[in-house]
Design a protein around this motif. Structure first.
Motif, PDB file in Angstrom:
ATOM      1  N   ALA A 299     -12.710  53.729 -34.074  1.00 41.92           N
ATOM      2  CA  ALA A 299     -13.837  54.645 -34.298  1.00 41.92           C
ATOM      3  C   ALA A 299     -14.723  54.120 -35.419  1.00 41.92           C
ATOM      4  CB  ALA A 299     -13.322  56.045 -34.620  1.00 41.92           C
ATOM      5  N   SER A 300     -14.113  53.568 -36.466  1.00 46.62           N
ATOM      6  CA  SER A 300     -14.879  53.006 -37.584  1.00 46.62           C
ATOM      7  C   SER A 300     -15.748  51.846 -37.115  1.00 46.62           C
ATOM      8  CB  SER A 300     -13.926  52.532 -38.688  1.00 46.62           C
ATOM      9  OG  SER A 300     -13.112  53.578 -39.157  1.00 46.62           O
ATOM     10  N   ILE A 301     -15.153  50.937 -36.349  1.00 42.40           N
ATOM     11  CA  ILE A 301     -15.904  49.774 -35.865  1.00 42.40           C
ATOM     12  C   ILE A 301     -16.995  50.204 -34.889  1.00 42.40           C
ATOM     13  CG2 ILE A 301     -15.714  47.660 -34.488  1.00 42.40           C
ATOM     14  CD1 ILE A 301     -13.021  47.163 -35.817  1.00 42.40           C
ATOM     15  N   GLN A 302     -16.701  51.204 -34.054  1.00 41.59           N
ATOM     16  CA  GLN A 302     -17.724  51.698 -33.124  1.00 41.59           C
ATOM     17  C   GLN A 302     -18.915  52.270 -33.882  1.00 41.59           C
ATOM     18  OE1 GLN A 302     -17.743  51.500 -29.643  1.00 41.59           O
ATOM     19  NE2 GLN A 302     -19.862  52.094 -30.025  1.00 41.59           N
ATOM     20  N   SER A 303     -18.637  52.982 -34.968  1.00 38.24           N
ATOM     21  CA  SER A 303     -19.739  53.529 -35.773  1.00 38.24           C
ATOM     22  C   SER A 303     -20.554  52.415 -36.409  1.00 38.24           C
ATOM     23  CB  SER A 303     -19.194  54.488 -36.842  1.00 38.24           C
ATOM     24  OG  SER A 303     -18.452  53.799 -37.833  1.00 38.24           O
ATOM     25  N   LEU A 304     -19.878  51.327 -36.800  1.00 39.15           N
ATOM     26  CA  LEU A 304     -20.589  50.151 -37.332  1.00 39.15           C
ATOM     27  C   LEU A 304     -21.517  49.573 -36.270  1.00 39.15           C
ATOM     28  CD1 LEU A 304     -18.994  47.251 -39.360  1.00 39.15           C
ATOM     29  CD2 LEU A 304     -20.513  46.771 -37.451  1.00 39.15           C
ATOM     30  N   ILE A 305     -20.993  49.470 -35.043  1.00 35.86           N
ATOM     31  CA  ILE A 305     -21.787  48.930 -33.936  1.00 35.86           C
ATOM     32  C   ILE A 305     -23.013  49.793 -33.677  1.00 35.86           C
ATOM     33  CG2 ILE A 305     -21.763  48.465 -31.447  1.00 35.86           C
ATOM     34  CD1 ILE A 305     -18.740  47.877 -31.747  1.00 35.86           C
ATOM     35  N   ASP A 306     -22.824  51.107 -33.703  1.00 33.12           N
ATOM     36  CA  ASP A 306     -23.899  52.043 -33.352  1.00 33.12           C
ATOM     37  C   ASP A 306     -25.102  51.945 -34.284  1.00 33.12           C
ATOM     38  OD1 ASP A 306     -22.440  52.959 -31.224  1.00 33.12           O
ATOM     39  OD2 ASP A 306     -21.629  54.707 -32.272  1.00 33.12           O
ATOM     40  N   VAL A 307     -24.876  51.578 -35.544  1.00 34.57           N
ATOM     41  CA  VAL A 307     -25.986  51.517 -36.500  1.00 34.57           C
ATOM     42  C   VAL A 307     -26.325  50.073 -36.878  1.00 34.57           C
ATOM     43  CG1 VAL A 307     -25.541  53.815 -37.444  1.00 34.57           C
ATOM     44  CG2 VAL A 307     -24.404  51.825 -38.463  1.00 34.57           C
ATOM     45  N   SER A 308     -25.751  49.118 -36.161  1.00 30.47           N
ATOM     46  CA  SER A 308     -26.018  47.711 -36.472  1.00 30.47           C
ATOM     47  C   SER A 308     -27.425  47.317 -36.042  1.00 30.47           C
ATOM     48  CB  SER A 308     -24.991  46.812 -35.779  1.00 30.47           C
ATOM     49  OG  SER A 308     -25.096  46.944 -34.366  1.00 30.47           O
ATOM     50  N   SER A 309     -27.895  46.225 -36.606  1.00 27.23           N
ATOM     51  CA  SER A 309     -29.240  45.725 -36.308  1.00 27.23           C
ATOM     52  C   SER A 309     -29.138  44.382 -35.583  1.00 27.23           C
ATOM     53  CB  SER A 309     -30.028  45.548 -37.605  1.00 27.23           C
ATOM     54  OG  SER A 309     -31.210  44.812 -37.378  1.00 27.23           O
ATOM     55  N   HIS A 310     -30.017  44.168 -34.629  1.00 30.12           N
ATOM     56  CA  HIS A 310     -30.049  42.891 -33.913  1.00 30.12           C
ATOM     57  C   HIS A 310     -30.496  41.744 -34.816  1.00 30.12           C
ATOM     58  CE1 HIS A 310     -29.111  44.635 -30.066  1.00 30.12           C
ATOM     59  NE2 HIS A 310     -30.091  45.520 -30.179  1.00 30.12           N
ATOM     60  N   ASP A 311     -31.052  42.085 -35.976  1.00 26.40           N
ATOM     61  CA  ASP A 311     -31.520  41.060 -36.909  1.00 26.40           C
ATOM     62  C   ASP A 311     -30.375  40.464 -37.729  1.00 26.40           C
ATOM     63  OD1 ASP A 311     -34.141  41.484 -36.096  1.00 26.40           O
ATOM     64  OD2 ASP A 311     -34.454  43.067 -37.578  1.00 26.40           O
ATOM     65  N   ASN A 312     -29.215  41.116 -37.682  1.00 26.36           N
ATOM     66  CA  ASN A 312     -28.073  40.669 -38.477  1.00 26.36           C
ATOM     67  C   ASN A 312     -26.913  40.268 -37.582  1.00 26.36           C
ATOM     68  OD1 ASN A 312     -29.249  41.295 -41.095  1.00 26.36           O
ATOM     69  ND2 ASN A 312     -28.997  43.444 -40.520  1.00 26.36           N
ATOM     70  N   ASN A 313     -26.024  39.448 -38.135  1.00 21.93           N
ATOM     71  CA  ASN A 313     -24.816  39.032 -37.435  1.00 21.93           C
ATOM     72  C   ASN A 313     -23.602  39.549 -38.196  1.00 21.93           C
ATOM     73  OD1 ASN A 313     -26.101  37.403 -35.367  1.00 21.93           O
ATOM     74  ND2 ASN A 313     -26.604  35.966 -37.024  1.00 21.93           N
ATOM     75  N   TYR A 314     -22.703  40.211 -37.491  1.00 27.85           N
ATOM     76  CA  TYR A 314     -21.580  40.899 -38.125  1.00 27.85           C
ATOM     77  C   TYR A 314     -20.284  40.147 -37.839  1.00 27.85           C
ATOM     78  CZ  TYR A 314     -25.210  44.405 -38.425  1.00 27.85           C
ATOM     79  OH  TYR A 314     -26.399  45.054 -38.680  1.00 27.85           O
ATOM     80  N   ASP A 315     -19.674  39.648 -38.899  1.00 26.14           N
ATOM     81  CA  ASP A 315     -18.481  38.806 -38.838  1.00 26.14           C
ATOM     82  C   ASP A 315     -17.284  39.674 -39.221  1.00 26.14           C
ATOM     83  OD1 ASP A 315     -16.878  36.612 -38.677  1.00 26.14           O
ATOM     84  OD2 ASP A 315     -17.707  35.567 -40.422  1.00 26.14           O
ATOM     85  N   ILE A 316     -16.661  40.323 -38.215  1.00 22.41           N
ATOM     86  CA  ILE A 316     -15.635  41.332 -38.464  1.00 22.41           C
ATOM     87  C   ILE A 316     -14.230  40.721 -38.391  1.00 22.41           C
ATOM     88  CG2 ILE A 316     -14.669  43.536 -37.697  1.00 22.41           C
ATOM     89  CD1 ILE A 316     -17.372  44.205 -36.494  1.00 22.41           C
ATOM     90  N   PHE A 317     -13.393  41.117 -39.339  1.00 27.03           N
ATOM     91  CA  PHE A 317     -11.992  40.705 -39.366  1.00 27.03           C
ATOM     92  C   PHE A 317     -11.113  41.949 -39.446  1.00 27.03           C
ATOM     93  CE2 PHE A 317     -14.459  37.294 -41.163  1.00 27.03           C
ATOM     94  CZ  PHE A 317     -13.904  36.142 -40.639  1.00 27.03           C
ATOM     95  N   ILE A 318      -9.983  41.909 -38.768  1.00 28.19           N
ATOM     96  CA  ILE A 318      -8.984  42.968 -38.904  1.00 28.19           C
ATOM     97  C   ILE A 318      -7.699  42.334 -39.412  1.00 28.19           C
ATOM     98  CG2 ILE A 318      -7.612  44.724 -37.731  1.00 28.19           C
ATOM     99  CD1 ILE A 318      -9.853  45.164 -35.785  1.00 28.19           C
ATOM    100  N   LEU A 319      -7.358  42.634 -40.655  1.00 29.81           N
ATOM    101  CA  LEU A 319      -6.110  42.150 -41.236  1.00 29.81           C
ATOM    102  C   LEU A 319      -4.996  43.072 -40.767  1.00 29.81           C
ATOM    103  CD1 LEU A 319      -7.283  41.476 -44.920  1.00 29.81           C
ATOM    104  CD2 LEU A 319      -7.567  40.043 -42.892  1.00 29.81           C
ATOM    105  N   ASN A 320      -3.921  42.510 -40.247  1.00 26.56           N
ATOM    106  CA  ASN A 320      -2.872  43.333 -39.654  1.00 26.56           C
ATOM    107  C   ASN A 320      -1.538  42.610 -39.727  1.00 26.56           C
ATOM    108  OD1 ASN A 320      -2.103  42.192 -36.672  1.00 26.56           O
ATOM    109  ND2 ASN A 320      -4.184  41.618 -37.281  1.00 26.56           N
ATOM    110  N   ARG A 321      -0.502  43.309 -39.328  1.00 16.42           N
ATOM    111  CA  ARG A 321       0.818  42.663 -39.243  1.00 16.42           C
ATOM    112  C   ARG A 321       1.593  43.071 -37.993  1.00 16.42           C
ATOM    113  NH1 ARG A 321       4.739  45.864 -43.552  1.00 16.42           N
ATOM    114  NH2 ARG A 321       3.733  47.903 -43.390  1.00 16.42           N
ATOM    115  N   ASN A 322       1.042  43.946 -37.178  1.00 14.64           N
ATOM    116  CA  ASN A 322       1.828  44.365 -36.011  1.00 14.64           C
ATOM    117  C   ASN A 322       0.973  44.820 -34.833  1.00 14.64           C
ATOM    118  OD1 ASN A 322       0.828  46.757 -37.035  1.00 14.64           O
ATOM    119  ND2 ASN A 322       2.746  47.876 -36.921  1.00 14.64           N
ATOM    120  N   LEU A 323      -0.277  44.422 -34.769  1.00 16.70           N
ATOM    121  CA  LEU A 323      -1.122  44.871 -33.663  1.00 16.70           C
ATOM    122  C   LEU A 323      -0.671  44.233 -32.351  1.00 16.70           C
ATOM    123  CD1 LEU A 323      -4.787  44.957 -35.047  1.00 16.70           C
ATOM    124  CD2 LEU A 323      -3.155  46.817 -34.798  1.00 16.70           C
TER     125      LEU A 323
END
Length: 645
Positions: A299-323
């Motif tokens: 849900a957090s990442i979806q909200s980021l997507i919804d307000v993102s701009s085509h002028d920017n590039n979003y380099d997303i990382f998910i730190l995890n240990r059991n996904l």
């Protein structure tokens, strides 16, 4: 004169594993004939005389066969990309019940610890013996009566009759081994893993004996209907055959043997340098997430997507240990067609497992992942860290582009903590004043939203120092307290709207905010009119309470993700189970709706339908909410009639 010692390390072709910097260890791709990569940087077992195409059944033995037929050496050894003999004999006391020494990660540090990169030491040690292998596992330590019972009990996808066939072959073809073979299989000492080093003569004699037996086994046993694991039977038998051969060798008093601890590395993946996904306008955003929190992170990442701009590039990382793979697949599905958004997963298990970190029922190990960011993202000078219990309502590019100058962190004043120590919680106040020793006890930040000057952190701290500081401190709020202490004079205070904490009526947070310093409360109140990032801290979460303040933003985002329907089903089951526990269990079906007739069936049906629509209507918005609520009302009167209300 130095002996030519070659220990062949069997590597998988689908995994880039760490390679030891020691010429004694020769990394070889197991089943190289199946490797579709171009120009791999490792020799394969598919040259010269080989059985590379038998990898699926012979496992690492294809590497052993290749070495036997194609390489000349004074000593030959076999091990795995994650299993090695430790030449540090102090490891003997660290063995578990299976006689393994479990180590989180294979890297330069662990190589030094177990003497794996000490070529001269290994040369001297090996030259003194004819054969070296692992200290055996005692089947009594793992509640098994014998090697035979272990194969039968633990190899549920294997066939115990294959052990009998193997023994029959030995009895017929190599009767001189028969007595030892039966004693070993019915005994309690086991040498697992096909791990050894032996001199040239022994190795060649052993290989001739081993592969002769396995070849005969293949003639006698039809494995065409075996499972994937069952088809690996020759490899499993190879482990038992080594134990038999080694036990037979030890009956010769002239054979010099040594048994060393077997070290098993849980993580052998190469730590690759993380580079920006985009050459321009690259905005690195890092989340920490567990499998349990993946729905909310989505849900957090979806909200980021919804307000993102085509002028920017979003380099997303998910730190995890059991996904899980399925969870990762769902995340990638969310980003299909979005060319300006990159997503990468980084497994942190081996790093954090090295430390004894303080956790609580509500704050898990994942919170410490942000401490690793500066050294992990070596090619980044600034990184935006975000918790997974947030909803973003403004393009985070605006937050990322804030100039930190010489500050180490950009963070938001923690109003809840300021309220907590402002005559609300005397114990916490004393802790902040006397244990944390902050000069301004009212000025702490919440670490859920951090703009990190990674370059400054690398210049001042190592990851190990940060972890050991947290480990030694046993802080109440874990790394958040630690960072507040270490960065007290290096914080750039940013707009509270970037980390706004909602206060549900009647909640602990709402009560707490009454104690907030007046000026801070005014800022919070103004921020509530248009929060840019909503941070659902505390125990009341929108995914459990859809009526809490600002919960509509969470549900609006979650509905757009592939996690939504799964979460709805989970909540329905939770509500039904809670209802059954509170009331008479016979009133609610044990699974969906059981078959019945007359009034009993109608009661079950009505109760089930009412709860289904009640729960779904509380978790939905707009047209779907109105539809579900109408259905709820349809069953409401009947429900209360049956319940006697």
């Amino acid at each position: 004169m130095k002996k030519n010692i070659k220990v062949f390390v069997s590597h998988r072709i689908d995994l880039e594993s760490f390679k030891i910097d020691n010429n004694i260890y020769v990394p070889v791709r197991c089943g190289a004939c199946f490797d579709k990569r171009e120009n791999p940087d490792m020799i394969g077992d598919d040259t010269g005389v080989n059985i590379s195409d038998k990898r699926e059944s012979y496992c690492e033995l294809t590497v052993q066969y290749w070495a036997w037929k194609n390489v000349n050496a004074d000593y030959y050894g076999l091990c795995h990309y994650r299993r090695y003999l430790s030449f540090n004999e102090a490891d003997t006391v660290k063995r578990d019940s299976w006689s393994n020494v479990i180590v989180p990660r294979l890297d330069e540090n662990s190589c030094r610890e177990h003497f794996l990169n000490d070529c001269e030491y290994i040369q001297n040690k090996v030259s003194q013996y004819d054969i070296i292998t692992m200290i055996p596992a005692d089947m009594k330590d793992v509640d098994r009566k014998s090697v035979y019972e272990q194969y039968k009990k633990d190899g549920n996808l294997l066939h115990i009759s294959d052990i009998d066939t193997m023994l029959d072959i030995i009895d017929e073809m190599y009767p001189e081994f028969s007595e030892v073979a039966h004693a070993y299989i019915n005994g309690t000492k086991a040498y697992f893993g096909n791990i050894f080093i032996m001199n040239k003569k022994l190795f060649h004699d052993y290989c001739a004996w081993l592969f002769d037996i396995l070849e005969e086994f293949e003639k006698r046993v039809d494995m065409s209907s075996y499972s994937v694991e069952g088809y690996r039977t020759p490899g499993h038998l190879g482990e038992r055959l080594f134990g038999i051969y080694y036990t037979w060798l030890k009956t010769d008093k002239q054979i010099r043997s040594l048994e060393l601890p077997l070290v098993v590395f849980k993580d052998t993946a190469i730590v690759k340098k993380i580079s920006p996904a985009f050459s321009q306008n690259n905005i690195p955003v890092v989340f920490s997430c567990s499998e349990q929190y993946s729905t909310f992170c989505a849900a957090s990442i979806q909200s980021l997507i919804d307000v993102s701009s085509h002028d920017n590039n979003y380099d997303i990382f998910i730190l995890n240990r059991n996904l899980s793979k399925e969870t990762k697949r769902k995340f990638f599905f969310m980003l299909e067609g979005k060319k300006n958004i990159s997503l990468r997963f980084i497994d942190m298990s081996s790093i954090v497992s090295q430390y004894n970190l303080y956790e609580t029922p509500t704050i898990s190990c994942e919170t410490y992942f942000r401490l690793i960011i500066p050294e992990l993202f070596i090619e980044y000078n600034k990184v935006l860290y975000l918790d997974s219990d947030i909803i973003i309502r403004r393009d985070i590019a605006e937050l990322y582009t804030i100039n930190l100058d010489e500050h180490w962190l950009g963070a938001v004043h923690d109003i809840c903590e300021a309220a907590n120590i402002n005559n609300f919680n005397e114990e916490r106040r004393n802790y902040v004043k006397n244990y944390m020793r902050l000069r301004n006890i009212y000025k702490e930040f919440n670490a859920g939203i951090l703009l990190i000057n990674t370059k400054a952190f690398r210049n001042n701290f190592t990851t190990r120092y940060l972890f050991e500081f947290c480990e030694a401190g046993a802080f109440q709020f874990q790394d958040q307290d630690a960072l507040n202490i270490l960065c007290e004079d290096k914080i750039l205070w940013i707009d509270m709207r970037w980390n706004f904490v909602p206060a549900q009526n009647g909640s602990y947070t709402e009560m707490l905010l009454r104690y907030a310093p007046r000026d801070a409360y005014k800022v919070w109140s103004r921020s509530s009119e248009d929060p840019w990032i909503i941070h659902y801290i505390g125990n009341i979460k929108p995914w459990y309470n859809s009526h809490m303040e600002f919960s509509e933003y969470f549900w609006s985002s979650l509905q757009k993700t592939p996690f939504y329907h799964t979460w709805i089903k989970i909540r329905i089951i939770d509500h039904i189970l809670a209802y059954k526990e509170k009331n008479n269990p016979s009133l609610v079906p044990s699974h969906v709706i059981p078959y019945n007739t007359g009034v009993t069936y109608k009661r079950h049906y009505v109760i089930y339908k009412y709860w289904i629509y009640k729960i779904i209507s509380s978790m939905t918005l707009g047209k779907l909410h109105r539809k579900m609520d109408a259905k709820r009302k349809k069953y409401k009167n009947l429900y209360f009639e049956f319940m006697g209300k």
